[in-house]
Enzyme design. Structure first.
Site, PDB file in Angstrom:
ATOM      1  N   SER A  89     116.897  55.324 -19.337  1.00  0.00           N
ATOM      2  CA  SER A  89     117.614  56.551 -19.700  1.00  0.00           C
ATOM      3  C   SER A  89     117.366  57.709 -18.750  1.00  0.00           C
ATOM      4  CB  SER A  89     117.214  56.975 -21.117  1.00  0.00           C
ATOM      5  OG  SER A  89     115.853  57.303 -21.152  1.00  0.00           O
ATOM      6  N   THR A 206     115.949  60.810 -22.645  1.00  0.00           N
ATOM      7  CA  THR A 206     115.710  61.884 -21.686  1.00  0.00           C
ATOM      8  C   THR A 206     114.227  62.239 -21.590  1.00  0.00           C
ATOM      9  OG1 THR A 206     117.860  62.769 -22.289  1.00  0.00           O
ATOM     10  CG2 THR A 206     116.323  64.305 -21.258  1.00  0.00           C
ATOM     11  N   THR A 224     117.813  63.352 -17.069  1.00  0.00           N
ATOM     12  CA  THR A 224     118.345  62.245 -17.873  1.00  0.00           C
ATOM     13  C   THR A 224     119.472  61.524 -17.157  1.00  0.00           C
ATOM     14  OG1 THR A 224     119.261  61.719 -20.060  1.00  0.00           O
ATOM     15  CG2 THR A 224     120.096  63.683 -18.981  1.00  0.00           C
ATOM     16  N   ARG A 234     130.978  63.009 -18.585  1.00  0.00           N
ATOM     17  CA  ARG A 234     130.361  63.657 -19.743  1.00  0.00           C
ATOM     18  C   ARG A 234     129.057  64.317 -19.338  1.00  0.00           C
ATOM     19  NH1 ARG A 234     125.106  63.009 -22.533  1.00  0.00           N
ATOM     20  NH2 ARG A 234     125.412  63.789 -24.644  1.00  0.00           N
ATOM     21  N   GLY A 236     125.705  66.289 -21.045  1.00  0.00           N
ATOM     22  CA  GLY A 236     124.992  66.639 -22.255  1.00  0.00           C
ATOM     23  C   GLY A 236     124.249  67.944 -22.105  1.00  0.00           C
ATOM     24  N   THR A 257     115.146  66.599 -26.179  1.00  0.00           N
ATOM     25  CA  THR A 257     115.722  65.271 -25.969  1.00  0.00           C
ATOM     26  C   THR A 257     116.523  64.947 -27.223  1.00  0.00           C
ATOM     27  OG1 THR A 257     113.793  64.118 -26.908  1.00  0.00           O
ATOM     28  CG2 THR A 257     113.790  64.497 -24.532  1.00  0.00           C
ATOM     29  N   GLY A 258     117.423  64.000 -27.121  1.00  0.00           N
ATOM     30  CA  GLY A 258     118.218  63.631 -28.286  1.00  0.00           C
ATOM     31  C   GLY A 258     119.691  63.944 -28.088  1.00  0.00           C
TER      32      GLY A 258
END
Length: 357
Positions: A89, A206, A224, A234, A236, A257-258
């Site tokens: 990741s 991440t 990430t 995309r 984030g 993170t998440g």
């Protein structure tokens, strides 16, 4: 070998993802009943990172002890993970977008100068955190994306490399092969699929790393490869200053993170730092912001469990000016890495909701 249809596989994948994200239940729990791990008190050097950052905090502390700037320390720390092909990741080995192309995002922020830099949708460069630092230092912009970010990196001597490892390619290929029963992609046998997808299902995500040096100066980095199999382009929260990372040298630093979309909509890391500025401890600040994000999720029903809770994970990490630190997650079971100058180890994160089962 027994027949194993795509529908069977997708159903089992759905159950596996649900179990990993939510456990077997979302049993009612009062958000006020936070399970909290104590924040350390002290004026010393601190390095804090997400759960996959134990090597990062070790490296960051090594450099802090040598007198390096905290930003250089945390970037050197996350470079270890960016260059690790076994972390699916982050950086080299990260899972690709839906087209099979690895696109990386990163941001850095330096407390003493209140400056920041970021890159998004960067291809073919293993260490986007280093490029983000150059954006901060060597141009009059805060964020470069896509082809422009790559040209900027090449102009500064970075070399293009294929970031799609065999492991990540196999995971992506299995994803494509199980998307539909009406296309021309066929999956192999059941055992092969399960074995290939296990590393993806168990991946941390991440990496964020924050540091405070002995003078009290703060810095942070978040890097990430983003959401696996995302739409091309995309972006984030990781490269968004105020979402995936924020540093105010007079108050503190925070990162995340998440689920990036939830964090972007709430400017999460900025909000954590603001809560610390109002007197909350790092851990309390993380929990307060998670509570707000959880409440706002009601506007997105497809992201809610039957019990009305977020159907995703999100974690924050924070360090304040005094050297106190903390972390919190939406769901129990999270952990983060801390080097407090004496030992480097994982600690349990506080949480809003308890997984059961």
């Amino acid at each position: 070998m027994a027949e194993f249809s795509r529908r069977d596989f997708l159903q089992r994948m759905g159950l596996a993802v649900a179990a990993l994200t939510l456990g077997k239940s979302s049993a009612a729990a009062d958000p006020a009943d936070f399970s909290s791990s104590a924040s350390a008190q002290g004026e010393g050097m601190i390095a804090v990172a997400s759960g996959n950052g134990l090597r990062a905090t070790e490296k960051a502390m090594e450099l802090l002890r040598q007198g390096f700037d905290p930003l250089d320390a945390v970037i050197a720390g996350v470079n270890i993970v960016e260059e690790d092909p076994n972390d699916t990741s982050v950086g080299y080995g990260g899972l690709p977008n839906e087209e099979g192309v690895v696109e990386l995002d990163a941001s850095v922020m330096h407390g003493p100068s209140h400056n920041a830099g970021a890159v998004a949708s960067l291809r073919n460069i293993k260490t986007p955190s280093k490029v983000a630092k150059l954006v901060m230092e060597r141009c009059d912009h805060a964020l470069l994306v896509g082809e422009g970010a790559l040209k900027f990196a090449l102009a500064h001597g970075f070399k293009e490399e294929n970031l799609l490892t065999d492991r990540a390619r196999e995971i992506w290929l299995r994803w494509k092969e199980t998307l539909s029963e009406r296309d021309n992609w066929f999956p192999p046998g059941k055992d092969k699929i399960a074995a290939v997808l296990v590393p993806y299902l168990e991946s941390y995500g991440t990496i964020n790393c924050l540091a405070r040096n002995e003078k009290g100066d703060l810095a942070g980095v978040t890097t990430t490869s983003g959401l696996a199999f995302k739409l091309a382009g995309r972006v984030g929260d990781s490269p968004i200053i105020g979402a995936g990372l924020y540093v105010d040298n007079e108050i503190g630093a925070a990162g995340s993170t998440g689920r990036g979309e939830a964090n972007i909509l709430n400017c999460g890391s900025f909000a954590v730092v603001q809560e610390m500025g109002r007197g909350a401890s790092p851990e309390e600040a993380c929990l307060r912001v998670l509570e707000k994000i959880s409440a706002k999720t009601k506007f997105h029903p497809h992201l809610l469990t039957p019990e009305g809770r977020p159907r995703f994970g999100l974690e924050f990490y924070a360090v304040n000016k005094k050297g106190e630190y903390g972390s919190a997650s939406l769901w129990s079971g999270g952990r983060y890495a801390v080097h407090d100058g004496k030992e480097n180890r994982h600690r349990e994160a506080a949480y809003l909701f308890k997984r059961t089962g």
